[in-house]
Design an enzyme around this catalytic site. Structure first.
Site, short mmCIF file in Angstrom:
data_model
loop_
_atom_site.label_atom_id
_atom_site.label_comp_id
_atom_site.label_asym_id
_atom_site.label_seq_id
_atom_site.Cartn_x
_atom_site.Cartn_y
_atom_site.Cartn_z
N GLU A 1 26.11 46.21 55.63
CA GLU A 1 25.64 44.87 55.98
C GLU A 1 25.52 44.76 57.49
OE1 GLU A 1 28.06 41.58 54.77
OE2 GLU A 1 28.38 42.35 52.76
N GLU B 1 34.51 43.33 51.09
CA GLU B 1 35.29 43.12 52.32
C GLU B 1 36.73 42.69 52.04
OE1 GLU B 1 33.23 40.51 55.00
OE2 GLU B 1 31.90 42.10 55.64
C1 GAL Z 1 30.16 39.40 55.21
C2 GAL Z 1 30.08 39.23 53.72
C3 GAL Z 1 28.75 38.73 53.27
C4 GAL Z 1 28.28 37.61 54.14
C5 GAL Z 1 28.26 38.08 55.57
C6 GAL Z 1 27.80 37.02 56.52
O1 GAL Z 1 31.47 39.23 55.66
O2 GAL Z 1 30.39 40.44 53.07
O3 GAL Z 1 28.86 38.30 51.94
O4 GAL Z 1 29.13 36.53 53.99
O5 GAL Z 1 29.54 38.43 55.96
O6 GAL Z 1 27.83 37.49 57.85
#
Ligand code: GAL
Length: 673
Positions: A300, A144
């Site tokens: 994610e 990110e």
């Molecule tokens: C994203 C990140 C992850 C985790 C997640 C939590 O921004 O890539 O590592 O922190 O958010 O929502």
């Protein structure tokens, strides 16, 4: 081939005995793909130049033995303590000059040569060691980019900014011209005098600010490229990705995509937001568009709650499955979560995982297992695409400039964009996003919503598109400035004046709240439209008027116009109608352009998307709805007749209204196996 299913797997957070249980449960859930090592720098390189891969060897071997593929992180997203204590100059600084200290993550200045060098060394070491590991099928560079630190204002950034400006402008006089520095005595006599736009007594120079946004996005890209080059020295063929963050303000993703083999996205819609599904749909459409229509990965999402909002609601019922189906419908070839096992400690211990704190008896785990089973029924979709007839022009530079200081309103570009996207979403009309220079010829309708800044070249492309028969819809806050954020004189809009058949005489902003916050617009076609935020004094140069302002000194003046240009038509909307009004106007413009919804007559809250020959019908609402269609549903493996769809439930019908019937038949066959 199968759709990818899994999530971030952080074995280093757990004793090795737990890993065995992990892979057993991965099988139970149908997990076939995990992302490993994203935040492992401190373990992989415990001190400068000393690498330890033993634990990662064992984890990757175990995953491979169990048939689970790996998207391997380069591990560089969170510098280890030794790095920032040996080289404190890598730490980023905010606009006010405050150092952002270690203790969380992403505490690096994107322009820091030392950070880039050490990150590239680690990325290269990881690639060298695992390029031929049979579990590894993809490289996951960093994490990110820009999520927490999208700009850095430290002295190293200042040096890099000057270098970037030298390359862009060649001479200090050219910078002065582009930034209008004769205003407020800002004229520079050497590059050394230029600083990042740190906190100023009042409005900063908008052109400098815009260039700094361009520079900051480019510096993050340079970090990505440094790691990618290091990886490519050892691995020529494995696909490379880095996870994007949806419709993210700070990084101009168009400039990255040619270097990514796979577009991947992290998506965390707020379950308590009634527009969560729509916002997520917009991100999914952007991800598909960034890859030029090719499948992308949902890298994610959360199974339930996150931990980083003020209030973190969970995804009720099967909302998680509905949002996952939405991603597949809109082109994703994989659904993944952050993270496999909810952490026991650390900052994210109250962020949901695939295995929550409450274990495998939980509703979350049941949802995870159910989704894994559902996705296997959709394997045949892999590679199928979504066909959109509408394109939104999305330009990050324009976004940045439109939200700068010193305007008549504080435009919230993202939220406004969502309001123009809403009628298409609600009417189930597929939308792509395009960059300002893109080929528009395949689209029936192109929307330029708040395209505040454009170059002459972009205006010419839009004009040529209309001339050749396209329909353009431009909204207020379009065409005010050129690429240097300098006003376009003589009625704004540049050459789009001829295309739209009008020019802008003056702006008239409306109050944010209170009595002067709205204006009525009347129209024979659409009745009375309640409008807010903005109004304009338009001067017609050939356009037809479809709606006029009513009241104030704008009374009777044009508010919504169209103009025939060449073989096409260009529409202009000089204000912001309320939601019902936008829907009425926009859907009619779309249908006049020959754009048709995927399915009409569905209850509100049901998304319909055609992906290849599959018709996805997703109930994003929390109530039962009647679907006025029949068809073979791949998910339940049965013929359904005008089915009732429960809250957050989905149907994937193989008898798509249009499309390849042969593929539809084989989809039904796969489901029946
Ligand atoms: C994203 C990140 C992850 C985790 C997640 C939590 O921004 O890539 O590592 O922190 O958010 O929502």
């Amino acid at each position: 081939m199968s759709l990818k299913y899994g999530g971030d797997y952080n074995p280093e957070q757990w004793p090795e005995e737990v890993w065995v249980e992990d892979v057993r449960l991965m099988h139970e859930a149908g997990v076939n793909f995990v992302t490993v090592g994203v935040f492992s720098w401190a373990l992989l390189e415990p001190s400068e130049g000393q690498f330890e891969f033993g634990w990662l060897d064992r984890a990757l071997d175990l995953l491979h033995e169990n048939g689970i593929s790996v998207d391997l992180g380069t591990g560089t997203a969170s510098p280890p303590p030794w790095l920032s204590s040996n080289y404190p100059e890598i730490l980023p600084m905010d606009r006010a000059g405050t150092t952002l200290w270690p203790g969380a993550r992403q505490h690096y200045c994107p322009s820091s040569p030392i950070y880039r060098e050490r990150a590239s060394i680690l990325a290269g070491k990881v690639a060298e060691r695992y390029a031929n590991h049979p579990a590894v099928i993809m490289w996951h560079i960093n994490n990110e980019y820009g999520c927490h630190v999208h700009e850095c204002f430290c002295d190293e950034s200042a040096v890099a900014f000057r270098t970037w400006l030298r390359e862009k402008y060649g001479s200090i006089d050219a910078v002065n011209d582009a930034w209008t520095t004769n205003f407020w005595s800002q004229r520079y006599t050497s590059f050394e005098q230029i600083l990042p736009p740190r906190v100023t007594p009042v409005f900063e120079n908008p052109s400098q600010r815009l260039d700094f946004k361009r520079f900051s996005s480019a510096e993050l890209f340079a970090c990505f490229m440094a790691e990618k080059v290091a990886v490519r020295r050892f691995s020529e063929d494995l696909p490379v990705t880095t996870n994007f963050i949806g419709v993210f303000r700070h990084v101009d993703y168009w400039k990255w995509v040619s270097e990514l083999d796979v577009i991947s996205d992290d998506s965390y819609p707020d379950p308590l937001d009634p527009d969560a599904a729509m916002g997520a749909a917009m991100s999914r459409d952007l991800m598909r568009s960034l890859g030029g229509g090719k499948p992308w990965l949902l890298m994610e999402q959360a199974t339930g709650y996150v931990n980083w909002r003020h209030v973190n609601g969970t995804k009720p019922g099967t909302m998680m499955q509905a949002l996952s189906m939405q991603a597949v419908a809109r082109g994703a070839d994989g659904i993944n979560f952050f993270q496999w096992r909810q952490s026991r400690g650390g900052a994210e211990k109250f962020h949901s995982g695939m295995i929550p704190h409450s274990g495998t008896r939980s509703r979350i785990w049941q949802n995870v297992v159910q989704l894994g089973a559902d996705l296997t029924k959709l394997d045949l979709l892999e590679g199928w695409s979504v066909n959109a007839e509408v394109a939104f022009v999305l330009d990050w530079e324009s976004w940045w400039a439109s939200e700068g200081d010193g305007h008549q309103i504080q435009l919230n570009f993202h939220d406004n964009l969502l309001e123009w996207y809403r009628p298409f979403y609600e009417a189930n009309i597929a939308v792509d996003f395009v960059s300002p220079g893109a080929d528009l010829s395949g689209y029936k309708l192109v929307v330029a919503a708040h395209l505040y800044l454009y170059t002459d070249a972009t205006a010419a492309l839009l004009g040529a598109y209309v001339k050749a028969g396209g329909t353009l819809l431009a909204t207020y806050f379009t065409g005010h400035v050129d690429g240097n954020d300098q006003a376009r004189l003589d009625g704004y809009l540049g050459t789009l004046q001829d295309v739209l058949g009008l020019s802008i005489d003056d702006f008239s902003a409306l109050a944010a709240t209170g009595t002067r916050s709205s204006i009525a617009v009347t129209s024979e076609r659409w009745g009375i439209l309640e409008c807010s935020e903005w109004s304009e004094y338009l001067r017609l140069r050939g356009a037809n008027v479809h709606a006029r302002f009513s009241g104030t000194d704008l009374d009777g003046m044009p508010a919504i116009t169209s103009h025939a240009h060449g073989r096409g038509t260009a529409w202009y909307i000089a204000t912001r109608p309320n939601r019902a009004g936008i829907a009425r106007v926009v859907v009619e413009i779309a249908s006049s352009a020959g754009v048709v919804p995927v399915v009409s007559g569905l209850p509100l809250g049901v998304e319909a998307v055609n992906r290849g020959a599959a018709l996805f019908l997703i109930n994003q609402s929390d109530r039962d709805v009647e679907i006025p269609l029949d068809g073979f549903d791949v998910l339940s493996n049965q013929q359904r007749f005008r089915p009732t769809l429960g809250a957050y439930a989905s149907l994937v019908l193989a008898n798509a209204t249009e499309g390849d019937r042969r593929l539809a038949a084989s989809l039904a066959e796969v489901a029946a196996r």
